[in-house]
Design an enzyme around this catalytic site. Structure first.
Site, PDB file in Angstrom:
ATOM      1  CG  ASP A  32      -2.102   0.897   1.111  1.00  0.00           C
ATOM      2  OD1 ASP A  32      -1.933   2.059   0.690  1.00  0.00           O
ATOM      3  OD2 ASP A  32      -3.224   0.448   1.428  1.00  0.00           O
ATOM      4  CB  SER A  71      -6.711   2.138   0.040  1.00  0.00           C
ATOM      5  OG  SER A  71      -5.516   2.814   0.382  1.00  0.00           O
ATOM      6  CG  ASN A  92     -10.255   4.773   1.089  1.00  0.00           C
ATOM      7  OD1 ASN A  92     -10.235   3.776   0.376  1.00  0.00           O
ATOM      8  ND2 ASN A  92      -9.165   5.488   1.343  1.00  0.00           N
ATOM      9  CG  HIS A 241      -2.680   4.838  -3.373  1.00  0.00           C
ATOM     10  ND1 HIS A 241      -1.773   5.258  -2.425  1.00  0.00           N
ATOM     11  CD2 HIS A 241      -3.626   4.146  -2.679  1.00  0.00           C
ATOM     12  CE1 HIS A 241      -2.150   4.864  -1.228  1.00  0.00           C
ATOM     13  NE2 HIS A 241      -3.271   4.170  -1.345  1.00  0.00           N
ATOM     14  CG  HIS A 354      -3.230   8.023  -1.072  1.00  0.00           C
ATOM     15  ND1 HIS A 354      -4.439   7.380  -1.209  1.00  0.00           N
ATOM     16  CD2 HIS A 354      -2.734   7.639   0.147  1.00  0.00           C
ATOM     17  CE1 HIS A 354      -4.663   6.637  -0.132  1.00  0.00           C
ATOM     18  NE2 HIS A 354      -3.648   6.777   0.710  1.00  0.00           N
TER      19      HIS A 354
END
EC number: 3.1.4.-
Length: 440
Positions: A32, A71, A92, A241, A354
């Site tokens: 991640d 994510s 998310n 990402h 991000h």
């Protein structure tokens, strides 16, 4: 009929059909928040584990995530090959006004509802349906029953896995693959992302997290040899990402300065992408007030750019706010997502984030692969997160479901492939015949 036609055309227009290979075992590592330049040529000099994988396998220039570069949307894009507006995992944090249920980054009980997950079938469910065995470690969603199916084994994510947890998961996964208990093993590791958020993408803490992963990879290569898996196992590593610097001191957009928060029925997420549901009768007023705010763009659902492949998602809000890179949107400064730390002071400010426009350089992720099906010491052109699914299906020896990925962008990585052109699609006459048979 429209939905049926879309599903059909997705299969024949956006993905190519090829015979599945004789499958070998597959180990997948999702790291991640791993930005592409963390393993630049200069950085690799001090990362022996990554360097060996790159020298003996495939490295793409970079991987472009799906929008939003968050994510959960990209977890599902990577494992389905579909854009967010197709698989429906669009953030998310999500809200369904029809049921008044919320998805809050997977931690609330309602996040486990099929409502959020049944929009598409991820690879591990397809493999289970094909009577393959799947072991998953800390993988978000492995604890969820999706389309009525669960993986063979799920070590559920509870808290951020430590470096020791990661090493133990890799060792156990290799044992499971060697013994035949697993055909696919998938491991999620979060520490690089966590340190990037807390301290920033260029921080010593983030670099320490990277070195810890590198050490595990060095051991992994040796463990594969010790178990005699060199000719039977492919390993694929990718990220969801990248990460960029943020500056809460002077780059925060406080919504309460521009609108009354009482005029909002629901707000989901804070940061680069924020979803708003105005109360009835307030949509136009809120939209026009937010249009003048600098360093962000407000979109009505139908005006979201097509290139985001986002606006058709059923959980997309009436108004979506997208911040310029480095800027952060919140209701107010008091609502910023401070992280818990031992001091309780300003050290709890986040330094990296991000979720921004997925085409930005800092949002780019990584893709690496090593094993008997992949070329050695091969550098590939950039790919997109929707492309990863097809290559995983191929090396796992299973036919992919209809998807948005490009086979032509990934076929060059495989041994015995001299052309980057995709297999020939069905000709137009055959396609018309199938359409008639399918819909009449």
């Amino acid at each position: 009929m429209a939905a049926k036609l879309w599903t059909f055309l997705l299969g024949f227009g956006l993905s190519w059909v090829w015979p599945a290979s004789a499958h070998r075992k597959l180990l997948v590592l999702l790291l991640d928040g791993f930005r592409s330049d963390y393993i630049s040529e200069d950085a690799l000099a001090s990362l022996p584990g990554f360097r060996e994988i790159v020298n003996r396998g495939v490295k793409v220039d970079y991987l472009t995530p799906d929008f939003p570069s968050l994510s959960y949307p990209n977890y599902y894009t990577l494992m389905t090959g579909r854009h967010c507006e197709v698989h429906q995992m669009i953030g998310n944090y999500m809200w369904d006004p029809r049921t008044n249920k919320s998805f809050d980054i997977g931690v609330n009980r309602d996040s486990l509802m099929p409502l959020w997950w049944n929009g598409s079938e991820p690879l591990w469910i397809t493999l289970m349906k094909a009577r393959r065995k799947v072991y998953m470690y800390y993988w978000p969603g492995c604890e969820v029953e999706i389309l009525g199916v669960r993986p063979t084994y799920c070590l559920e994510y509870k808290t951020v896995p430590t470096d020791i947890n990661f090493a133990n998961a890799v060792s156990d996964a290799l044992d499971s693959l060697k013994s035949g208990r697993a055909d696919l093993a998938a491991i999620y590791h979060e520490r690089i992302d966590v340190e990037g958020h807390h301290y920033g993408p260029s921080s010593p803490q983030r670099k320490d997290a990277l070195r810890a992963v590198d050490t595990v990879l060095k051991y992994m290569i040796q463990w594969i040899q010790d178990r005699g898996l060199q000719q039977d196992l492919n390993v694929i590593l990718f990220s969801d990402h990248g990460m960029t610097d943020i500056f809460w001191m002077d780059k925060v957009i406080e919504l309460s300065n521009y609108i009354s928060l009482d005029d909002l029925q629901q707000v989901k997420d804070r940061g680069p992408v924020v979803s708003l549901w105005p109360v009835p009768g307030k949509h136009s007023e809120i939209y026009h007030k937010l249009r003048t705010v600098e360093h962000m763009t407000v979109y009505e659902k139908e005006s979201i750019p097509n290139r985001f492949y986002y606006k058709k998602g059923k959980f997309v809000s009436p108004l979506t706010l997208v911040a310029d890179e480095g800027w952060f949107i919140a209701e107010s400064r008091e609502m910023l997502p401070f992280w818990m730390n031992s001091t309780g002071k300003r050290e709890g400010w986040q330094r990296g984030w991000h979720g921004y426009d997925n085409e930005l350089m800092d949002m780019r992720g990584i893709f690496l692969a090593i094993g008997p099906d992949f070329k050695s010491n091969f550098r590939a052109a950039p790919i997109r997160s929707v492309d990863v699914y097809n290559i995983m299906c191929h090396v796992a020896g299973i036919t992919p479901l209809p998807n948005n990925g490009s086979w032509s962008r990934v076929v060059c990585m495989l041994k015995g492939q001299t052309s980057s052109a995709p297999p020939t699609p069905l000709n137009s006459c055959a396609l018309v015949l199938i359409l008639l048979l399918y819909f009449v």
